[in-house]
Motif scaffolding. Structure first.
Motif, mmCIF file in Angstrom:
data_model
loop_
_atom_site.group_PDB
_atom_site.id
_atom_site.type_symbol
_atom_site.label_atom_id
_atom_site.label_comp_id
_atom_site.label_asym_id
_atom_site.label_seq_id
_atom_site.Cartn_x
_atom_site.Cartn_y
_atom_site.Cartn_z
ATOM 1 N N LYS A 26 15.030 -32.122 89.069
ATOM 2 C CA LYS A 26 15.195 -30.727 89.497
ATOM 3 C C LYS A 26 16.676 -30.359 89.536
ATOM 4 C CE LYS A 26 10.776 -31.101 91.838
ATOM 5 N NZ LYS A 26 10.091 -31.456 93.101
ATOM 6 N N ALA A 27 17.550 -31.366 89.691
ATOM 7 C CA ALA A 27 18.993 -31.296 89.428
ATOM 8 C C ALA A 27 19.760 -30.206 90.176
ATOM 9 C CB ALA A 27 19.246 -31.202 87.916
ATOM 10 N N GLY A 28 19.362 -29.915 91.392
ATOM 11 C CA GLY A 28 20.135 -29.012 92.248
ATOM 12 C C GLY A 28 20.540 -27.747 91.530
ATOM 13 N N GLN A 29 21.847 -27.442 91.601
ATOM 14 C CA GLN A 29 22.318 -26.171 91.029
ATOM 15 C C GLN A 29 22.433 -26.203 89.507
ATOM 16 O OE1 GLN A 29 25.800 -24.889 93.331
ATOM 17 N NE2 GLN A 29 24.867 -25.926 95.075
ATOM 18 N N LEU A 30 22.381 -27.411 88.937
ATOM 19 C CA LEU A 30 22.367 -27.492 87.472
ATOM 20 C C LEU A 30 21.027 -26.962 86.951
ATOM 21 C CD1 LEU A 30 23.674 -28.560 84.801
ATOM 22 C CD2 LEU A 30 22.513 -30.731 85.256
ATOM 23 N N GLY A 31 19.956 -27.330 87.643
ATOM 24 C CA GLY A 31 18.623 -26.834 87.275
ATOM 25 C C GLY A 31 17.905 -27.752 86.308
ATOM 26 N N GLU A 32 16.579 -27.695 86.374
ATOM 27 C CA GLU A 32 15.751 -28.608 85.583
ATOM 28 C C GLU A 32 15.933 -28.403 84.074
ATOM 29 O OE1 GLU A 32 11.717 -29.640 87.002
ATOM 30 O OE2 GLU A 32 11.003 -28.952 85.055
ATOM 31 N N ASP A 33 15.972 -27.150 83.629
ATOM 32 C CA ASP A 33 16.073 -26.907 82.181
ATOM 33 C C ASP A 33 17.356 -27.488 81.605
ATOM 34 O OD1 ASP A 33 13.690 -25.648 82.245
ATOM 35 O OD2 ASP A 33 14.496 -23.603 82.174
ATOM 36 N N ALA A 34 18.484 -27.236 82.311
ATOM 37 C CA ALA A 34 19.777 -27.736 81.818
ATOM 38 C C ALA A 34 19.811 -29.266 81.884
ATOM 39 C CB ALA A 34 20.915 -27.142 82.644
ATOM 40 N N PHE A 35 19.219 -29.835 82.933
ATOM 41 C CA PHE A 35 19.185 -31.301 83.052
ATOM 42 C C PHE A 35 18.448 -31.902 81.853
ATOM 43 C CE2 PHE A 35 17.033 -35.192 84.538
ATOM 44 C CZ PHE A 35 18.096 -35.920 85.026
ATOM 45 N N PHE A 36 17.294 -31.344 81.524
ATOM 46 C CA PHE A 36 16.530 -31.882 80.388
ATOM 47 C C PHE A 36 17.288 -31.674 79.075
ATOM 48 C CE2 PHE A 36 12.418 -33.680 81.405
ATOM 49 C CZ PHE A 36 12.295 -33.396 82.752
ATOM 50 N N GLU A 37 17.912 -30.506 78.903
ATOM 51 C CA GLU A 37 18.665 -30.264 77.665
ATOM 52 C C GLU A 37 19.756 -31.308 77.479
ATOM 53 O OE1 GLU A 37 18.411 -28.527 74.863
ATOM 54 O OE2 GLU A 37 16.445 -28.098 75.708
ATOM 55 N N ARG A 38 20.476 -31.610 78.590
ATOM 56 C CA ARG A 38 21.566 -32.598 78.495
ATOM 57 C C ARG A 38 21.023 -34.000 78.227
ATOM 58 N NH1 ARG A 38 26.453 -31.614 82.630
ATOM 59 N NH2 ARG A 38 26.330 -29.359 82.807
ATOM 60 N N CYS A 39 19.914 -34.350 78.888
ATOM 61 C CA CYS A 39 19.321 -35.670 78.643
ATOM 62 C C CYS A 39 18.916 -35.803 77.175
ATOM 63 C CB CYS A 39 18.089 -35.896 79.521
ATOM 64 S SG CYS A 39 18.478 -36.118 81.261
ATOM 65 N N ARG A 40 18.303 -34.727 76.641
ATOM 66 C CA ARG A 40 17.867 -34.765 75.238
ATOM 67 C C ARG A 40 19.057 -34.919 74.301
ATOM 68 N NH1 ARG A 40 14.696 -29.749 76.902
ATOM 69 N NH2 ARG A 40 12.682 -30.574 77.568
ATOM 70 N N SER A 41 20.139 -34.173 74.565
ATOM 71 C CA SER A 41 21.247 -34.241 73.607
ATOM 72 C C SER A 41 21.959 -35.597 73.702
ATOM 73 C CB SER A 41 22.184 -33.046 73.740
ATOM 74 O OG SER A 41 22.974 -33.171 74.870
ATOM 75 N N HIS A 42 22.017 -36.183 74.903
ATOM 76 C CA HIS A 42 22.597 -37.533 75.003
ATOM 77 C C HIS A 42 21.691 -38.575 74.346
ATOM 78 C CE1 HIS A 42 26.260 -36.815 77.167
ATOM 79 N NE2 HIS A 42 25.635 -36.113 78.096
#
Ligand code: ZN
Length: 297
Positions: free
Chosen positions: A237-253
């Motif tokens: 859920k990644a606090g203020q980063l938010g779930e969508d941005a967290f998943f996007e970053r995980c995918r790109s890494h």
């Protein structure tokens, strides 16, 4: 029943949503016989009132002895959780409900089975469910069945490469910089000095965490060749980063780490969005998984 480190959730039902006919929450505590007795008492009252109970499924934190030929089958083995080491999880239910089938598996295998039947793993024979919360654990479904093997997978403790310039020692009491030691909630809090939910979206801790997530997801992809990886647990859920941005970053890494070596449309931009996904059942994945286990038993 889903047995977690802080709470136990018991329910009677047939599946998610309206399939859950009754549910109750109990503190896990440090006296397993008392906790399990409360659960048994609740189940007895519910099943007497409803007149139905066909099987019991238990999805539990571990490590567990899942070897049916072992004399301690159904026991929690070496957990650091106070009071719970060497606990026979099944005996109280066998005594209270003789003759009823009882299925036991890890909480994450349970969650994987729940997502497989009703959620993000529907229609897939090969996928992985991981939870990233207070700890990290993973369940792999291979050819439709959870992998057990020697004991059961402990994906949260895979060793991790050190990113350039990162001198964080890691937070796992056993390994320091394993996946859990870098990406679980307490590890993020130790690195950043504040809980994950309070971190700003541009806090550098998110870069470190999602880069490590990418490394671990690459390892799972390379070893298990899953068709999908489902990430549950509170950290996503990644606090203020938010779930969508967290998943996007995980995918790109993940993509960067694989460096196009594994060739599949699932690992290109559009495909990646359905390759690494949040759970459909949300926080009920484990509970529903226990129901799926009971139905399979
Ligand atoms: Zn570890």
């Amino acid at each position: 029943m889903e047995l977690g480190g802080t709470k136990v959730i018991a329910a009677i039902g047939t599946g998610p949503g309206r399939g859950i006919l009754a549910r109750e929450r109990f503190p896990t505590g440090d006296d397993p016989s008392r906790t399990l007795a409360s659960v048994v008492e609740w189940l007895r009252a519910q099943s007497a009132a409803m007149g139905i109970m066909r099987a019991i499924g238990v999805a539990s934190f571990g490590p567990l002895d899942l070897d049916p030929s072992s004399s301690t089958h159904g026991f929690i083995t070496t957990t650091p959780k106070r009071g719970w080491a060497r606990t026979d999880l099944l005996a109280p239910f066998r005594r209270a409900f003789p003759g009823l089938p009882i299925a036991l598996d890890t909480d994450v295998n349970g969650a994987a089975l729940g997502e497989g039947r009703w959620g993000a793993g529907q229609g897939l024979d090969d996928f992985v469910y991981i939870t990233v919360g207070t700890g990290i654990g993973g369940g792999a479904i291979v050819r439709g069945k959870p992998v057990h093997g020697l004991v059961h997978p402990e994906m949260g403790h895979i060793p991790m490469p050190r990113a350039a310039g990162d001198d964080f020692a890691g937070a796992c009491a056993i390994h320091g910089r394993c996946w859990e030691g870098l990406c679980a909630g307490p590890a993020i809090a130790a690195r950043a000095g504040r809980p994950a939910e309070e971190l700003a979206a541009d806090d550098p801790a998110w870069d470190a965490v999602t880069e490590s997530m990418g490394h671990a997801l690459a390892t799972l992809t390379l070893v298990l060749s899953p068709r999908r990886i489902i990430i549950g647990g509170s950290v996503r859920k990644a606090g203020q980063l938010g779930e969508d941005a967290f998943f996007e970053r995980c995918r790109s890494h993940l993509k960067r780490t694989l460096a196009s070596y594994v060739d599949s449309p699932a690992l290109r931009d559009e495909g990646l969005r359905s390759f690494v996904v949040p759970p459909v059942l949300g926080d009920d994945a484990g509970l529903c998984g226990a129901m799926a286990m009971a139905q399979n038993s």
